[in-house]
Design a protein around this motif. Structure first.
Motif, PDB file in Angstrom:
ATOM      1  N   SER A 276     -68.136   3.495  64.417  1.00 43.74           N
ATOM      2  CA  SER A 276     -67.493   4.660  65.017  1.00 43.74           C
ATOM      3  C   SER A 276     -67.057   5.670  63.966  1.00 43.74           C
ATOM      4  CB  SER A 276     -66.288   4.231  65.856  1.00 43.74           C
ATOM      5  OG  SER A 276     -65.411   3.422  65.102  1.00 43.74           O
ATOM      6  N   ILE A 277     -67.043   5.234  62.695  1.00 40.61           N
ATOM      7  CA  ILE A 277     -66.692   6.111  61.573  1.00 40.61           C
ATOM      8  C   ILE A 277     -67.692   5.852  60.447  1.00 40.61           C
ATOM      9  CG2 ILE A 277     -64.868   6.876  60.001  1.00 40.61           C
ATOM     10  CD1 ILE A 277     -62.872   5.276  61.754  1.00 40.61           C
ATOM     11  N   ILE A 278     -68.182   6.918  59.819  1.00 40.01           N
ATOM     12  CA  ILE A 278     -68.998   6.797  58.616  1.00 40.01           C
ATOM     13  C   ILE A 278     -68.186   7.355  57.455  1.00 40.01           C
ATOM     14  CG2 ILE A 278     -71.144   7.420  57.453  1.00 40.01           C
ATOM     15  CD1 ILE A 278     -71.567   5.626  59.872  1.00 40.01           C
ATOM     16  N   ASP A 279     -67.978   6.544  56.428  1.00 44.72           N
ATOM     17  CA  ASP A 279     -67.155   6.916  55.276  1.00 44.72           C
ATOM     18  C   ASP A 279     -68.070   7.279  54.116  1.00 44.72           C
ATOM     19  OD1 ASP A 279     -64.561   7.201  54.053  1.00 44.72           O
ATOM     20  OD2 ASP A 279     -64.960   5.356  52.938  1.00 44.72           O
ATOM     21  N   ILE A 280     -68.112   8.555  53.773  1.00 46.04           N
ATOM     22  CA  ILE A 280     -69.031   9.068  52.758  1.00 46.04           C
ATOM     23  C   ILE A 280     -68.302   9.263  51.443  1.00 46.04           C
ATOM     24  CG2 ILE A 280     -70.596  10.950  52.149  1.00 46.04           C
ATOM     25  CD1 ILE A 280     -70.893  11.507  55.150  1.00 46.04           C
ATOM     26  N   GLY A 281     -68.820   8.635  50.384  1.00 45.24           N
ATOM     27  CA  GLY A 281     -68.219   8.759  49.068  1.00 45.24           C
ATOM     28  C   GLY A 281     -69.208   9.215  48.017  1.00 45.24           C
ATOM     29  N   GLY A 282     -68.765  10.109  47.142  1.00 50.12           N
ATOM     30  CA  GLY A 282     -69.630  10.622  46.092  1.00 50.12           C
ATOM     31  C   GLY A 282     -69.155  10.306  44.690  1.00 50.12           C
ATOM     32  N   GLU A 283     -68.126   9.441  44.586  1.00 53.00           N
ATOM     33  CA  GLU A 283     -67.619   9.021  43.272  1.00 53.00           C
ATOM     34  C   GLU A 283     -67.267   7.546  43.345  1.00 53.00           C
ATOM     35  OE1 GLU A 283     -64.224  10.192  39.939  1.00 53.00           O
ATOM     36  OE2 GLU A 283     -63.980  10.887  41.994  1.00 53.00           O
ATOM     37  N   SER A 284     -67.880   6.752  42.497  1.00 48.50           N
ATOM     38  CA  SER A 284     -67.609   5.321  42.498  1.00 48.50           C
ATOM     39  C   SER A 284     -66.183   5.044  42.038  1.00 48.50           C
ATOM     40  CB  SER A 284     -68.592   4.590  41.582  1.00 48.50           C
ATOM     41  OG  SER A 284     -68.252   3.221  41.497  1.00 48.50           O
ATOM     42  N   THR A 285     -65.526   4.103  42.727  1.00 47.17           N
ATOM     43  CA  THR A 285     -64.189   3.670  42.312  1.00 47.17           C
ATOM     44  C   THR A 285     -64.189   2.180  41.976  1.00 47.17           C
ATOM     45  OG1 THR A 285     -63.633   3.424  44.664  1.00 47.17           O
ATOM     46  CG2 THR A 285     -62.922   5.448  43.564  1.00 47.17           C
TER      47      THR A 285
END
Length: 278
Positions: free
Chosen positions: A54-63
């Motif tokens: 129901s949610i897509i979590d988009i990340g562009g920086e690795s943590t």
């Protein structure tokens, strides 16, 4: 009942919601490089949505532990085209996994609905930007920074200390004009925690409901399973599913996962039986 509200849309949290992880980075700990190219990321988004996210979590920086920072320009180039694609083609909530106010602004403008910040809006300008955007924000606890967080994490009392941090961040958000009903809490599994810390957090996750806010749990494929079971990151699915189920049983409203279809199976089995559990 909790619910998220953004751009005249609501997402009810009366049943567990599955947030699919979509990293567009070359160096994320589990899927680094796998969805770095736009076409591959779009395909993964389609598959997670079809599976029930129901949610897509988009990340562009690795943590991940030891990760290096990226520039605003790099992060924008990685996430904005994907936000635009998903927003234009699917009826799903989009979350931005970012700490940078410039990325928050551009991502929400591009169609995202919420912010997921591992630094809990502590970067310069982040609090003011979140207040301006008026969208839900997930505040996560992290001891230290990604480059150093796993060197020697220590707490007087891991539960008490993390509760206090989250309370302080909630207070800061309220003072900045962010509405309480727009906040979500994440204790930050694996972010400046030892193996023992992580399992104590999992076993006592229900204690984080004390503030009357929804809780997000992100354990998928993490080293807490690899260390316990001597499993490589590619062989942690059963452990991740167990972690997701325990999180739900402990009251988490959102579970953040790589393996959406399998986690949805767990959620559906739990839902079919939880009414009868005494």
């Amino acid at each position: 009942m909790f619910q998220l509200t953004s751009k005249k849309r609501t997402l009810a949290l009366d049943s567990p919601q599955v947030m699919g992880i979509l990293n567009t980075t070359p160096d994320s700990f589990s899927d680094g490089g796998q969805y770095h190219q736009f076409d591959g990321a779009c395909q993964q988004a389609r598959e997670m949505i079809a599976a029930g996210a129901s949610i897509i979590d988009i990340g562009g920086e690795s943590t991940r532990p030891g990760a290096q920072a990226v520039s605003v320009e790099q992060e924008l180039a990685r996430v904005i085209p994907l936000v635009e694609y998903i927003a234009a083609n699917f009826d799903v909530w989009i979350s931005l996994d970012t700490s940078k106010p410039e990325v928050m602004q551009a991502g929400i403008d591009a169609g995202a609905h919420m912010i997921n910040d591992v630094r809990a809006l502590q970067e310069p300008g982040a609090l003011a930007m979140a207040a301006k955007l008026d969208v839900p924000v997930c505040l996560m606890h992290m001891q230290g920074q990604p480059r150093t967080m796993q060197m020697a994490p220590e707490y007087d009392d891991v539960i008490v200390d993390i509760k206090q941090f989250l309370q302080d961040r909630v207070d800061a958000c309220l003072a900045a004009g962010i509405k309480k009903q727009q906040l979500i809490l994440d204790p930050g599994f694996g972010f400046g925690k030892t193996l023992a810390h992580n399992y104590e957090l999992l076993g006592r996750l229900n204690e984080f409901s004390w503030l009357g806010l929804p809780v997000l749990a992100g354990l998928s494929r993490k080293s807490m399973f690899g260390q316990l079971l001597a499993r490589d990151v590619t062989d942690r699915l059963p452990a991740s599913l167990a972690g997701a189920l325990i999180s739900i049983q402990q009251g988490a409203q959102i579970v953040r996962v790589h393996d959406v279809q399998q986690t949805m199976d767990v959620v559906r089995v739990w839902q079919a039986t939880e009414t009868y559990i005494r």
